[in-house]
Design an enzyme around this catalytic site. Structure first.
Site, short mmCIF file in Angstrom:
data_model
loop_
_atom_site.label_atom_id
_atom_site.label_comp_id
_atom_site.label_asym_id
_atom_site.label_seq_id
_atom_site.Cartn_x
_atom_site.Cartn_y
_atom_site.Cartn_z
N SER A 76 0.80 -1.24 0.00
CA SER A 76 0.00 0.00 0.00
C SER A 76 0.82 1.28 0.00
O SER A 76 0.31 2.36 -0.28
CB SER A 76 -0.92 0.01 1.21
OG SER A 76 -2.03 -0.82 0.96
N TYR B 140 -4.60 4.55 7.94
CA TYR B 140 -5.97 4.02 8.08
C TYR B 140 -6.60 4.32 9.44
O TYR B 140 -6.51 5.43 9.95
CB TYR B 140 -5.96 2.51 7.85
CG TYR B 140 -5.26 2.09 6.60
CD1 TYR B 140 -4.15 1.24 6.64
CD2 TYR B 140 -5.65 2.56 5.38
CE1 TYR B 140 -3.48 0.86 5.49
CE2 TYR B 140 -4.99 2.19 4.21
CZ TYR B 140 -3.91 1.34 4.28
OH TYR B 140 -3.23 0.99 3.16
N LYS C 49 0.52 3.48 -2.92
CA LYS C 49 -0.68 4.31 -3.16
C LYS C 49 -0.35 5.80 -3.10
O LYS C 49 -0.87 6.60 -3.90
CB LYS C 49 -1.74 4.00 -2.11
CG LYS C 49 -2.28 2.58 -2.14
CD LYS C 49 -3.15 2.27 -0.93
CE LYS C 49 -3.71 0.86 -0.94
NZ LYS C 49 -4.42 0.51 0.32
N TYR D 67 -2.91 -2.10 -10.39
CA TYR D 67 -2.85 -1.87 -8.94
C TYR D 67 -2.09 -3.01 -8.27
O TYR D 67 -1.21 -2.79 -7.43
CB TYR D 67 -4.26 -1.74 -8.36
CG TYR D 67 -4.30 -1.81 -6.86
CD1 TYR D 67 -4.67 -3.00 -6.21
CD2 TYR D 67 -3.89 -0.74 -6.08
CE1 TYR D 67 -4.67 -3.08 -4.83
CE2 TYR D 67 -3.89 -0.82 -4.70
CZ TYR D 67 -4.28 -1.99 -4.08
OH TYR D 67 -4.27 -2.10 -2.70
N VAL E 222 1.27 -3.87 3.77
CA VAL E 222 1.21 -5.20 4.42
C VAL E 222 2.47 -6.02 4.16
O VAL E 222 2.66 -7.08 4.75
CB VAL E 222 -0.02 -6.01 3.95
CG1 VAL E 222 -1.29 -5.46 4.57
CG2 VAL E 222 -0.10 -6.11 2.45
O1 DON Z 1 -4.61 -4.51 -1.91
C1 DON Z 1 -4.12 -5.10 -0.98
O2 DON Z 1 -4.78 -5.65 -0.15
C2 DON Z 1 -2.63 -5.10 -0.87
N1 DON Z 1 -2.02 -5.09 -2.16
C3 DON Z 1 -2.13 -3.82 -0.20
C4 DON Z 1 -2.73 -3.66 1.13
C5 DON Z 1 -1.83 -2.94 2.10
O3 DON Z 1 -0.66 -2.85 1.94
C6 DON Z 1 -2.49 -2.37 3.29
N2 DON Z 1 -1.60 -1.67 4.11
N3 DON Z 1 -1.38 -1.71 5.28
#
Ligand code: DON
Length: 606
Positions: free
Chosen positions: A64, A240, A67, A188, A258
């Site tokens: 993430s 978040y 983003k 994405y 993550v």
């Molecule tokens: O879209 C997802 O779920 C993962 N590619 C990225 C989520 C993520 O990194 C959330 N961050 N804490």
């Protein structure tokens, strides 16, 4: 000696590495292969120096954190107005994968949650392939090197990313995504699978902190105007449903992923990257959060803590009575300036000038305005000025000039960080600002403004009797000196003497006009050390046996000089020793005066 910063980071790493709370992400199967004990910290300065400890070069997927950067690309490609119609900037207070859409418009709350991020990816310029090329190119500029994808993680997420696909179709349904939602969700997944290290993250954060320019490669990855929008959304939404606590505890715009990465940005000062795959219940790196809390507390990195005192923008204030120009004026001028030079005020400004600092400076100028004819703003210790501060300063300059007080700038030449905002801020009906290469030129201009009020002989011809060198000489001897002199007129800009010139016995007395005395500098440029007007003498050092010219002399305008050969003075002195004695006495007095005024100067500037 190892840097204390490095010492600190090593001790912090060893203190926190024992923290084994949290689990490696598992909802994307490939991510379970991460070693939970991986742990790296990296801090990068604004000139690109990296302090790294632990697994700072261990590759992992950015997830993430991507983003924030893709949001910047969408802003750059589609513009703020378009993007903000499609994606909000409000914290959702929900988890990263919550379907937080505006009930009316279907717009995701912000670009940091998955829904907002997928929408943002779809807004990157071009169809899917170009879309990806664009993301790849810009992300590589932020990293400072080419990038690679973790194809395994990409495949793993693409095969299991049903929720994100559902979100993409909902966004298509609401018209937030205009093109093919599946192409955008694939891009994405790819952006989330970009391989980074903790060091890369710190450089990417430092590039954001540095206004979009990579601090090591100096490549501009993103126009600066988008950076503050990205950082503000990172501050409110980047962590978040932990964003509030994060800002409270750490106080820096940040973004987590993550994969176990966290970036934190201190605008204008540091970029921080932390990596540890153990995630807490909110999906943030548990060790990463602890590291940032400690760093912020121990280094005072909270953006809400006061960083500077605006009064620091203003350094020394002194006047032209302390530091007059280097002109050697005639007695009447010298006497007049002695009375009035205190009305010329020097303001030495410091650091980066923002609205708060300039407000303080202007208020100080207002308190001194009654006793001022001019303000010289010496900016040589200024690093830059913000556009809004430049607007205020120009407004004040115009306001003071309406009250008959001149505000001029000194030492800003070839310094775009100052000249550009000042020039940009000049209003249409404003004739613009005056700036001088050094304080001497500035104060002379201000002195001339004062002297304009002095009743003076317009053609200002000097005669030998005015010259300090010939002071005290009986008339007949003065006539004799005049008799051996010969007049010569120099055109404006003409060079009269050249520094280093040998064996030239001429002494020059200025009858009319003005000359500048310049010394050559290493870089081939010249530094003006003095200006001389009617009644002044130059080249007299020959009388002390100095046969090599120590400075160059140029006519600033048409100059009429009486040239006297030192040999003629020697010849007369053989008969009238009083001449030589008087000349040497006056030379000694003049040098004593110069010494005194230089000491006064140094004292004024110390
Ligand atoms: O879209 C997802 O779920 C993962 N590619 C990225 C989520 C993520 O990194 C959330 N961050 N804490």
């Amino acid at each position: 000696m190892q840097s204390p910063i490095q010492d600190y980071l090593e001790s912090l790493h060893s203190q926190i590495k024992g923290l084994d709370a949290g689990e490696v992400a598992s909802y994307i199967p490939e991510l379970t292969k991460a070693d939970p004990n991986w742990f790296g910290i990296c801090l990068v300065t604004m000139d690109g120096v990296a302090y790294c400890v632990g697994d700072a070069d261990q590759p992992f997927t950015i997830q993430s954190i991507s983003k924030a950067f893709v949001y910047a690309i969408a802003l750059a490609d589609m513009g703020k107005d378009y993007v903000s119609k499609k994606v909000g900037v409000e914290p959702s207070g929900d988890a990263f994968n919550s379907i937080s859409l505006d009930p009316q418009s279907g717009a995701p709350f912000n670009p940091m949650i998955n829904a907002g991020a997928i929408a943002t990816t779809s807004m990157v310029g071009g169809e899917s392939v170009e879309e990806w090329r664009r993301i790849e190119t810009v992300m590589a500029s932020f990293m400072g090197h080419d990038l690679r994808i973790d194809e395994e993680v990409y495949r793993s997420e693409s095969q299991t990313g049903h929720r994100n696909r559902a979100i993409a179709w909902m966004l298509k349904n609401f018209g937030i995504i205009e093109g093919d939602p599946m192409a955008s969700v694939e891009n994405y997944f790819r952006q989330c699978s970009i391989l980074v290290s903790c060091r890369d993250l710190a450089y990417m954060a430092a590039t954001l902190a540095n206004g979009g320019v990579h601090p090591a490669t100096n490549v501009r990855a993103m126009p600066s105007e988008h950076i503050e929008h990205v950082l503000s959304v990172m501050a409110t939404c980047g962590m978040y449903d932990y964003a509030g606590s994060w800002l409270y505890e750490v106080g820096m715009p940040a973004k987590c992923g993550v994969g176990g990465g966290i970036i934190a940005v201190l605008p204008g000062r540091f970029g921080i990257g932390v990596f540890s795959p153990r995630l807490d219940e909110k999906g943030n790196s548990a060790r990463g959060i602890e590291v940032c809390k400690r760093l912020s507390k121990d280094f005072g990195l909270n953006i809400f803590s006061p960083t500077h005192d605006p009064r620091m923008a203003l350094g020394r204030i002194y006047t032209a009575a302390d530091a007059p120009s280097r002109r050697q004026p005639g007695n009447d001028v010298r006497a007049y300036l002695k009375e009035t030079a205190h009305r010329i005020k020097y303001f030495c400004l410091h650091g980066f000038l923002a609205v708060d600092g300039i407000e303080f400076v202007i208020r100080r100028m207002q308190t001194l305005a009654e006793q001022a004819s001019s303000f010289i703003l010496d900016l040589h210790q200024v690093d830059g000025i913000s556009e809004s501060a430049a607007r205020l300063l120009n407004q004040a300059r115009v306001g003071f000039s309406e009250d008959g007080i001149a505000v001029v700038f000194s030492r800003i030449h070839n310094r775009p960080a100052i000249v550009t905002p000042l020039s940009k801020a000049v209003a249409r009906d404003d004739r613009g600002f005056l700036s001088f290469e050094d304080n001497d030129l500035a104060v002379e201009w201000c002195e001339n403004r004062l002297l304009d009020k002095l009743e003076r002989d317009p053609d200002g011809r000097g005669s030998l009797v005015d010259a300090a060198l010939f002071k005290g000489l009986p008339d007949p001897l003065l006539r004799e000196v005049e008799a051996v002199s010969r007049a010569h007129v120099y055109a404006p800009g003409e060079q009269i003497l050249e520094s280093g010139q040998q064996g030239d016995g001429r002494i020059f007395f200025i009858e009319s006009g003005q000359v500048s005395i310049l010394v050559p500098l290493k870089d081939g440029a010249h530094q003006r050390i003095s200006t001389l007007g009617p009644g002044m003498v130059f080249g007299e050092m020959i009388l002390l046996g100095q046969t090599t010219r120590s400075a160059s002399v140029f006519a600033d305008q048409q100059v009429r000089c009486l040239i006297i050969e030192a040999s003629d003075l020697e010849r007369i002195s053989d008969r009238e020793p009083r001449l030589k004695i008087t000349l040497l006495e006056n030379l000694a007095k003049d040098m004593a005066n110069k010494l005194r005024s230089s000491t006064q100067w140094i004292a004024a500037l110390a």
